[in-house]
Write an enzyme that holds these catalytic residues in place. Structure first.
Site, PDB file in Angstrom:
ATOM      1  N   CYS A  13      28.219  14.633  19.971  1.00  0.00           N
ATOM      2  CA  CYS A  13      29.091  14.127  18.916  1.00  0.00           C
ATOM      3  C   CYS A  13      30.032  13.050  19.421  1.00  0.00           C
ATOM      4  CB  CYS A  13      29.883  15.276  18.314  1.00  0.00           C
ATOM      5  SG  CYS A  13      28.865  16.262  17.223  1.00  0.00           S
ATOM      6  N   LYS A  16      29.585   9.593  17.934  1.00  0.00           N
ATOM      7  CA  LYS A  16      29.850   9.280  16.532  1.00  0.00           C
ATOM      8  C   LYS A  16      30.574   7.940  16.393  1.00  0.00           C
ATOM      9  CE  LYS A  16      30.977  12.575  13.479  1.00  0.00           C
ATOM     10  NZ  LYS A  16      31.395  13.845  12.849  1.00  0.00           N
ATOM     11  N   ALA A  43      35.063  12.438  -0.371  1.00  0.00           N
ATOM     12  CA  ALA A  43      36.005  13.481   0.038  1.00  0.00           C
ATOM     13  C   ALA A  43      36.015  13.668   1.555  1.00  0.00           C
ATOM     14  CB  ALA A  43      35.646  14.795  -0.634  1.00  0.00           C
ATOM     15  N   SER A  44      35.172  12.930   2.297  1.00  0.00           N
ATOM     16  CA  SER A  44      35.068  13.094   3.761  1.00  0.00           C
ATOM     17  C   SER A  44      34.883  14.553   4.155  1.00  0.00           C
ATOM     18  CB  SER A  44      36.317  12.586   4.493  1.00  0.00           C
ATOM     19  OG  SER A  44      36.616  11.298   4.108  1.00  0.00           O
ATOM     20  N   ASP A  46      32.513  18.136   4.976  1.00  0.00           N
ATOM     21  CA  ASP A  46      31.466  18.383   5.963  1.00  0.00           C
ATOM     22  C   ASP A  46      30.067  18.186   5.396  1.00  0.00           C
ATOM     23  OD1 ASP A  46      33.484  19.352   7.815  1.00  0.00           O
ATOM     24  OD2 ASP A  46      33.619  21.041   6.449  1.00  0.00           O
ATOM     25  N   ASP A  63      22.547  15.750  10.307  1.00  0.00           N
ATOM     26  CA  ASP A  63      23.222  15.518  11.575  1.00  0.00           C
ATOM     27  C   ASP A  63      22.190  15.297  12.667  1.00  0.00           C
ATOM     28  OD1 ASP A  63      25.881  15.607  12.810  1.00  0.00           O
ATOM     29  OD2 ASP A  63      26.258  17.135  11.280  1.00  0.00           O
ATOM     30  N   GLY A 133       9.594  17.293   8.334  1.00  0.00           N
ATOM     31  CA  GLY A 133      10.436  16.417   9.126  1.00  0.00           C
ATOM     32  C   GLY A 133       9.889  15.008   9.175  1.00  0.00           C
TER      33      GLY A 133
END
Lengths: 340, 197
Positions: A13, A16, A43-44, A46, A63, A133
């Protein structure tokens, strides 16, 4: 043995795009509106939440990132645990997942099989199903999931709705980014690395399950932006969060590593981003760095009415022994985050 | 002097190598020059230097290379004119134009003003930037060269972090440091003379 890390510029992460930079890019997109979109990207939060009927909403998130460890299976587990986390942070239950894969053409496919197997283990553990996928060649390995879950639209855990008087709980120890930085610098001890790897692989499922018996005001999961950026997001305009730096759970060696300046670029970006939103006062440098440390597959950070906080904490500690009450919610003060 | 080439290396490696080089200097101290190619690495190096009580400064070189100089112990120090007996002059710039009237003219005037500031002897101890003034320290400012000359002459250049966040130019800071309101107030309170633009 092949080296997953050898051709990666930054992993986990910590890679990012910075929060400031990202919001600038997103601001040029049109605002979509649909009454059934209960939580959108404006709304940012998750993950996105879309209502199907009065009792059912779906929660959707994606993610992926490049490796932060050399072990393929381990990387798969961490990336999947991290992707699934957003569903748990919204109060949802994962239903199914799709693999997202970027892989160098010249690398042996055996390692890719290991990555996907590691991911599949976590999808199974989450009680979800893997249903497909998409894979492409790329210079750098990247792996993650698109996850869809279900959730009761009346019980969404938003990330910015804490109530003054609430207490704040953090479920996993901080310091994962610092320990991985120390590892890159070949200065980490084995025990610290094991603690970080175990934390990153651990699903937030178990802590979230305990939370479902309590009235949660707000919840998010800690990512590469670090605890403070998520605390600021949670505080919003109407509350301030008072954090207790001395109560923060962290991987014990990370404190010393931070004092030795084993620091990531992401933590410094997070520090720049937090200018003007927090005063560190006499908080030790190491604790400051822990609060800014980028977390890969970090813990849940939640706000719960004070009368329930101790009981909820005890329940969470059965599955996350280092969980702690790390602060409280106040009416808005001069700064969104206060430290004491 | 020890040189550490940390070009192309990601944090924490530049900091680790710099720290090892500093430790190798031993009791008598000395100078370590570190080459990096990311401003974030530069910030982490200076954070380490400050934390260990060393003085540091940096210069932007060609091709994105940043040269960070860290001076450890031994009585040698980065030459700095920012001392108690300096000019005591603090200049606070809260806008990116000068005076009322045409904004175009205002931009020309503020550039001229900053150019003229670096001719002052002794130079100001601090130049503070806030609100739209914070655009002047950003990497696309046309006053960057003059401000870097001021910095080289010992002037501390501070830009309000709340402002750079608001204008979303924090990552583009081209000169000096980000400061919070406490830092800005401390500089103003310590001024012998204060010019407000």
């Amino acid at each position: 043995m092949i080296s997953l890390l050898s051709n990666c510029t930054s992993g986990g992460c910590g890679a990012k795009i910075g929060p400031g930079e990202l919001s600038k890019v997103l601001s040029v997109l049109p605002a979509f509106s649909d009454p059934k979109l209960l939580v959108g990207f404006d709304a940012s939060d998750d993950a996105a939440v879309y209502q199907i009927d009065a009792d059912t909403a779906i929660v959707s998130t994606v993610d992926f990132f490049s490796p932060m460890v050399n072990d393929s299976r381990l990387f798969g587990r961490i990336a999947a645990a991290n992707a699934l986390s957003d569903v748990y942070a919204m109060g949802g239950t994962p239903l199914f997942a799709l693999n997202l894969v970027c892989y160098p053409e010249h690398m042996e496919l055996e390692a890719l099989g290991e990555i996907l197997s590691g991911g599949a283990e976590k999808i199974q553990e989450a009680g979800a199903v893997l249903c497909g996928g998409h894979s492409i060649y790329d210079k750098e390995t990247k792996y993650g999931l698109a996850v869809t879950g279900r959730l009761d639209p009346k019980r969404i855990w938003r990330n910015n709705t804490p109530v003054p008087g609430d207490q704040l709980i953090l479920t996993k120890p901080l310091g994962v980014g610092i320990v991985m930085a120390a590892l890159r610098g070949e200065m980490a001890d084995e025990q610290a690395v094991q603690a970080a790897l175990s934390s990153m692989q651990r699903l937030n499922k178990y802590a979230a399950e305990k939370m479902h018996s309590f009235p949660i005001s707000a919840c998010t999961d800690i990512t590469g932006f670090g605890l403070l950026a998520h605390a600021r997001e949670m505080a919003g305009d109407t509350t301030s969060l008072l954090l207790y730096p001395s109560e923060l759970p962290y991987i014990s060696q990370a404190y010393a590593y931070a004092g030795d300046y084993l620091l990531t670029a992401a933590a410094q970006r997070n520090r720049n981003y937090m200018q003007g939103f927090v005063e560190f006062g006499d908080t030790t440098f190491a604790l400051q760095e822990l609060m800014l440390d980028p977390q890969t597959s970090g813990g849940l950070f939640l706000s719960v009415p004070k009368p329930y906080a101790q009981e909820l904490l005890s329940a969470i500690q059965e599955v996350e022994p280092q969980a702690a009450i790390v602060g409280e919610v106040l009416l808005a003060q001069d700064l969104p985050i206060l430290l004491r | 002097m020890t040189q550490v080439d940390a070009l192309g290396l990601a944090c924490p490696i530049p900091v680790i190598r710099a720290k090892k080089a500093l430790e190798a200097l031993g009791e008598e101290g000395g100078v370590v020059v570190v080459l990096v190619d990311s401003d974030i690495s530069r910030q982490n190096l200076q954070k380490m230097a400050t934390g260990l009580g060393y003085q540091s400064e940096y210069m932007q070189k060609e091709n994105g290379v940043i040269e960070v100089t860290i001076v450890a112990g031994g009585g040698c120090a980065v030459v700095s004119q920012t001392t108690e007996d300096g000019s005591g002059l603090v200049v606070a710039i809260g806008r990116d134009t000068m005076g009322e009237g045409s904004p175009e003219l205002g931009h020309i005037l503020i550039k001229g003003f900053i150019y003229a500031l670096q001719e002052l002897v002794p130079p100001p101890t601090h130049v503070l930037f806030f609100n739209s003034g914070s655009h002047l320290t950003s990497s696309d400012s046309n006053s960057l060269e003059d401000l870097r000359a001021l910095e080289a002459a010992g002037t501390v250049i501070l830009t309000c972090g709340t402002c750079t966040n608001y204008y979303e130019i924090t990552e583009k800071l081209g000169v000096g440091e980000i400061a919070n309101m406490y830092g800005i107030v401390t500089a103003m309170a310590g001024a012998k003379r204060l010019i407000n633009i």
